[in-house]
Scaffold this motif. Structure first.
Motif, PDB file in Angstrom:
ATOM      1  N   GLN A   1       0.889  -1.092  -0.059  1.00  0.00           N
ATOM      2  CA  GLN A   1      -0.083   0.140  -0.070  1.00  0.00           C
ATOM      3  C   GLN A   1       0.887   1.371   0.057  1.00  0.00           C
ATOM      4  OE1 GLN A   1      -2.815   0.629  -0.833  1.00  0.00           O
ATOM      5  NE2 GLN A   1      -4.336   0.892   1.036  1.00  0.00           N
ATOM      6  N   MET A   2       0.165   2.428  -0.437  1.00  0.00           N
ATOM      7  CA  MET A   2       1.181   3.534  -0.021  1.00  0.00           C
ATOM      8  C   MET A   2      -0.013   4.505   0.543  1.00  0.00           C
ATOM      9  SD  MET A   2       1.233   7.237  -1.601  1.00  0.00           S
ATOM     10  CE  MET A   2       2.718   8.112  -1.494  1.00  0.00           C
ATOM     11  N   GLY A   3       0.852   5.230   1.467  1.00  0.00           N
ATOM     12  CA  GLY A   3       0.104   6.278   2.362  1.00  0.00           C
ATOM     13  C   GLY A   3       1.058   7.074   3.223  1.00  0.00           C
ATOM     14  N   PHE A   4       0.560   8.271   3.630  1.00  0.00           N
ATOM     15  CA  PHE A   4       1.455   9.163   4.540  1.00  0.00           C
ATOM     16  C   PHE A   4       2.726   9.356   3.786  1.00  0.00           C
ATOM     17  CE2 PHE A   4      -1.428   6.449   6.812  1.00  0.00           C
ATOM     18  CZ  PHE A   4      -2.171   7.537   7.692  1.00  0.00           C
ATOM     19  N   GLY A   5       2.877   9.399   2.920  1.00  0.00           N
ATOM     20  CA  GLY A   5       4.069   9.739   1.901  1.00  0.00           C
ATOM     21  C   GLY A   5       5.067   8.426   1.591  1.00  0.00           C
ATOM     22  N   SER A   6       4.597   7.407   2.136  1.00  0.00           N
ATOM     23  CA  SER A   6       5.523   6.411   1.787  1.00  0.00           C
ATOM     24  C   SER A   6       4.828   4.937   1.218  1.00  0.00           C
ATOM     25  CB  SER A   6       5.849   5.887   3.272  1.00  0.00           C
ATOM     26  OG  SER A   6       6.871   6.885   4.040  1.00  0.00           O
ATOM     27  N   TYR A   7       5.802   4.305   0.917  1.00  0.00           N
ATOM     28  CA  TYR A   7       5.474   2.970   0.018  1.00  0.00           C
ATOM     29  C   TYR A   7       5.818   1.924   1.078  1.00  0.00           C
ATOM     30  CZ  TYR A   7       5.459   6.086  -3.661  1.00  0.00           C
ATOM     31  OH  TYR A   7       5.091   7.493  -4.574  1.00  0.00           O
ATOM     32  N   VAL A   8       4.790   0.911   1.331  1.00  0.00           N
ATOM     33  CA  VAL A   8       4.949  -0.206   2.308  1.00  0.00           C
ATOM     34  C   VAL A   8       4.499  -1.456   1.891  1.00  0.00           C
ATOM     35  CG1 VAL A   8       4.895   1.603   4.175  1.00  0.00           C
ATOM     36  CG2 VAL A   8       2.944   0.493   3.576  1.00  0.00           C
ATOM     37  N   ALA A   9       4.820  -2.373   2.353  1.00  0.00           N
ATOM     38  CA  ALA A   9       4.648  -3.855   1.980  1.00  0.00           C
ATOM     39  C   ALA A   9       4.875  -4.546   3.421  1.00  0.00           C
ATOM     40  CB  ALA A   9       5.152  -4.431   0.815  1.00  0.00           C
ATOM     41  N   ALA A  10       4.129  -5.822   3.300  1.00  0.00           N
ATOM     42  CA  ALA A  10       4.326  -6.793   4.285  1.00  0.00           C
ATOM     43  C   ALA A  10       4.180  -8.061   3.804  1.00  0.00           C
ATOM     44  CB  ALA A  10       3.241  -6.425   5.365  1.00  0.00           C
ATOM     45  N   ALA A  11       4.969  -8.993   4.386  1.00  0.00           N
ATOM     46  CA  ALA A  11       4.724 -10.447   4.126  1.00  0.00           C
ATOM     47  C   ALA A  11       4.888 -11.139   5.596  1.00  0.00           C
ATOM     48  CB  ALA A  11       5.523 -11.044   3.240  1.00  0.00           C
ATOM     49  N   ALA A  12       3.840 -12.188   5.729  1.00  0.00           N
ATOM     50  CA  ALA A  12       3.453 -12.762   6.945  1.00  0.00           C
ATOM     51  C   ALA A  12       3.506 -14.106   6.591  1.00  0.00           C
ATOM     52  CB  ALA A  12       2.216 -12.431   7.638  1.00  0.00           C
ATOM     53  N   GLU A  13       3.924 -14.890   7.873  1.00  0.00           N
ATOM     54  CA  GLU A  13       3.822 -16.570   7.898  1.00  0.00           C
ATOM     55  C   GLU A  13       2.897 -16.739   9.031  1.00  0.00           C
ATOM     56  OE1 GLU A  13       7.990 -18.075   6.049  1.00  0.00           O
ATOM     57  OE2 GLU A  13       7.824 -17.801   8.205  1.00  0.00           O
ATOM     58  N   VAL A  14       1.963 -17.592   8.873  1.00  0.00           N
ATOM     59  CA  VAL A  14       0.866 -18.103   9.963  1.00  0.00           C
ATOM     60  C   VAL A  14       0.514 -19.489   9.754  1.00  0.00           C
ATOM     61  CG1 VAL A  14      -0.233 -15.845   9.554  1.00  0.00           C
ATOM     62  CG2 VAL A  14      -1.287 -17.810   8.946  1.00  0.00           C
ATOM     63  N   SER A  15       0.063 -20.043  10.765  1.00  0.00           N
ATOM     64  CA  SER A  15      -0.434 -21.442  10.854  1.00  0.00           C
ATOM     65  C   SER A  15      -1.817 -21.100  11.540  1.00  0.00           C
ATOM     66  CB  SER A  15       0.405 -22.248  11.644  1.00  0.00           C
ATOM     67  OG  SER A  15       0.546 -22.112  13.057  1.00  0.00           O
ATOM     68  N   VAL A  16      -2.618 -22.109  11.151  1.00  0.00           N
ATOM     69  CA  VAL A  16      -4.111 -22.194  11.551  1.00  0.00           C
ATOM     70  C   VAL A  16      -4.443 -23.731  12.076  1.00  0.00           C
ATOM     71  CG1 VAL A  16      -6.547 -21.824  11.205  1.00  0.00           C
ATOM     72  CG2 VAL A  16      -4.903 -20.473  10.281  1.00  0.00           C
ATOM     73  N   SER A  17      -4.271 -23.956  13.371  1.00  0.00           N
ATOM     74  CA  SER A  17      -4.735 -25.161  13.679  1.00  0.00           C
ATOM     75  C   SER A  17      -6.014 -25.843  13.434  1.00  0.00           C
ATOM     76  CB  SER A  17      -4.553 -25.509  15.189  1.00  0.00           C
ATOM     77  OG  SER A  17      -5.653 -24.884  15.744  1.00  0.00           O
ATOM     78  N   ASP A  18      -6.278 -27.452  13.246  1.00  0.00           N
ATOM     79  CA  ASP A  18      -7.565 -27.872  13.073  1.00  0.00           C
ATOM     80  C   ASP A  18      -8.422 -27.372  13.993  1.00  0.00           C
ATOM     81  OD1 ASP A  18      -5.919 -29.476  11.461  1.00  0.00           O
ATOM     82  OD2 ASP A  18      -5.668 -31.226  12.779  1.00  0.00           O
ATOM     83  N   ARG A  19      -8.407 -26.969  14.893  1.00  0.00           N
ATOM     84  CA  ARG A  19      -9.305 -26.274  15.925  1.00  0.00           C
ATOM     85  C   ARG A  19      -9.602 -24.838  15.838  1.00  0.00           C
ATOM     86  NH1 ARG A  19      -8.985 -29.126  21.976  1.00  0.00           N
ATOM     87  NH2 ARG A  19      -9.417 -31.381  21.225  1.00  0.00           N
ATOM     88  N   GLY A  20      -8.786 -24.484  14.741  1.00  0.00           N
ATOM     89  CA  GLY A  20      -8.976 -22.867  14.244  1.00  0.00           C
ATOM     90  C   GLY A  20      -8.063 -21.893  15.191  1.00  0.00           C
ATOM     91  N   LYS A  21      -6.896 -22.188  15.855  1.00  0.00           N
ATOM     92  CA  LYS A  21      -6.148 -21.417  16.648  1.00  0.00           C
ATOM     93  C   LYS A  21      -5.100 -20.936  15.672  1.00  0.00           C
ATOM     94  CE  LYS A  21      -4.040 -19.623  20.084  1.00  0.00           C
ATOM     95  NZ  LYS A  21      -4.502 -18.520  20.925  1.00  0.00           N
ATOM     96  N   LEU A  22      -4.964 -19.573  15.477  1.00  0.00           N
ATOM     97  CA  LEU A  22      -4.102 -18.903  14.723  1.00  0.00           C
ATOM     98  C   LEU A  22      -2.919 -18.418  15.331  1.00  0.00           C
ATOM     99  CD1 LEU A  22      -3.539 -16.955  12.210  1.00  0.00           C
ATOM    100  CD2 LEU A  22      -4.310 -15.025  13.611  1.00  0.00           C
ATOM    101  N   LYS A  23      -1.742 -18.700  14.833  1.00  0.00           N
ATOM    102  CA  LYS A  23      -0.386 -18.337  15.269  1.00  0.00           C
ATOM    103  C   LYS A  23       0.243 -17.777  14.303  1.00  0.00           C
ATOM    104  CE  LYS A  23       3.217 -18.287  17.795  1.00  0.00           C
ATOM    105  NZ  LYS A  23       3.341 -17.504  18.990  1.00  0.00           N
ATOM    106  N   VAL A  24       0.680 -16.253  14.400  1.00  0.00           N
ATOM    107  CA  VAL A  24       1.422 -15.540  13.357  1.00  0.00           C
ATOM    108  C   VAL A  24       2.741 -15.579  13.906  1.00  0.00           C
ATOM    109  CG1 VAL A  24       1.596 -13.385  12.726  1.00  0.00           C
ATOM    110  CG2 VAL A  24      -0.324 -13.888  13.434  1.00  0.00           C
ATOM    111  N   HIS A  25       3.422 -16.505  12.904  1.00  0.00           N
ATOM    112  CA  HIS A  25       5.053 -16.904  13.222  1.00  0.00           C
ATOM    113  C   HIS A  25       5.942 -15.557  13.187  1.00  0.00           C
ATOM    114  CE1 HIS A  25       3.838 -20.983  14.001  1.00  0.00           C
ATOM    115  NE2 HIS A  25       2.895 -20.776  13.020  1.00  0.00           N
ATOM    116  N   ARG A  26       5.601 -14.892  11.844  1.00  0.00           N
ATOM    117  CA  ARG A  26       6.769 -13.877  11.393  1.00  0.00           C
ATOM    118  C   ARG A  26       6.031 -13.088  10.376  1.00  0.00           C
ATOM    119  NH1 ARG A  26      10.720 -16.120   6.940  1.00  0.00           N
ATOM    120  NH2 ARG A  26      12.208 -14.366   6.704  1.00  0.00           N
TER     121      ARG A  26
END
Length: 214
Positions: A77-102
């Motif tokens: 996205q671009m905003g506030f005069g800067s250009y930004v991006a993000a990449a995430a690594e997650v897992s979702v367990s069989d019971r729906g539990k979210l873990k954001v690793h990185r």
């Protein structure tokens, strides 16, 4: 009535645009990164968007196998005069539990005077962005706000905080912000990783109220 928070209205816009972008990419049978690259390469005006996107993709290892059970998502996205991006690594367990690793956060604010200050602001942005994505909500009962303090207004805690890596893409020639822009992409990158993990787009926040697995 909506109220403002750090990042103001660009936060909502990034959710709408970047999460829908992944749905369109899937409908087209395209990798989300490749799909974005194709769109952003059509004009020289989007070169800075593309550079931030490529930087986080390279640092997250996009295109190489993720750890077992881990899925990746990306946003820019671009905003506030800067250009930004993000990449995430997650897992979702069989019971729906979210873990954001990185999460890898990329920022092109043009000129960087103090890299340590930029990194501190970006990590703070992750805290704000993921708190809103995962936990924060305001409820009204009998005309009053239910959540009165941090015991009921939940924010992200260290147990849920991911490893954060900051990437500075300094193209020079302008002075952009660093305190607010990366909040815009932290949440969408995580939601797109959840979409990759479950095959089901998230269309309601916060995530604590969402059933991620059927």
């Amino acid at each position: 009535t909506p109220g403002f928070w750090r990042g103001v209205n660009n936060n909502q816009n990034a959710f709408y645009v970047e999460c829908f972008m992944d749905q369109v990419a899937k409908a087209a049978g395209k990798d989300p990164l490749v799909f974005r690259r194709t769109l952003l390469s059509k004009s020289p005006k989007t070169a800075k968007h593309l550079a931030a996107l490529n930087a986080v993709a390279a640092n997250i290892g996009w295109g190489t196998p993720a750890p077992a059970g881990v899925f990746r998502g990306i946003a820019q996205q671009m905003g506030f005069g800067s250009y930004v991006a993000a990449a995430a690594e997650v897992s979702v367990s069989d019971r729906g539990k979210l873990k954001v690793h990185r999460i890898v956060m990329g920022t092109d604010s043009g000129v960087v005077v103090n890299p340590d200050q930029v990194e501190a602001q970006v990590v703070g942005s992750v805290a704000y962005g993921l708190s809103a994505t995962m936990f924060e909500e305001i409820n009204i009962k009998d005309g009053a706000v239910v959540e009165q303090n941090l015991d009921t207004y939940e924010i992200i805690r260290m147990a849920d905080f991911p490893k954060v890596e900051t990437v500075t893409v300094s193209s020079g020639g302008f002075w952009g912000g660093v305190g607010e822009p990366t909040i815009m992409v932290a949440g969408p990158a995580v939601l797109n990783a959840i979409y990759a993990a479950t095959g089901k787009p998230v269309q309601s926040l916060p995530l604590k109220n969402v059933k991620l697995r059927a």
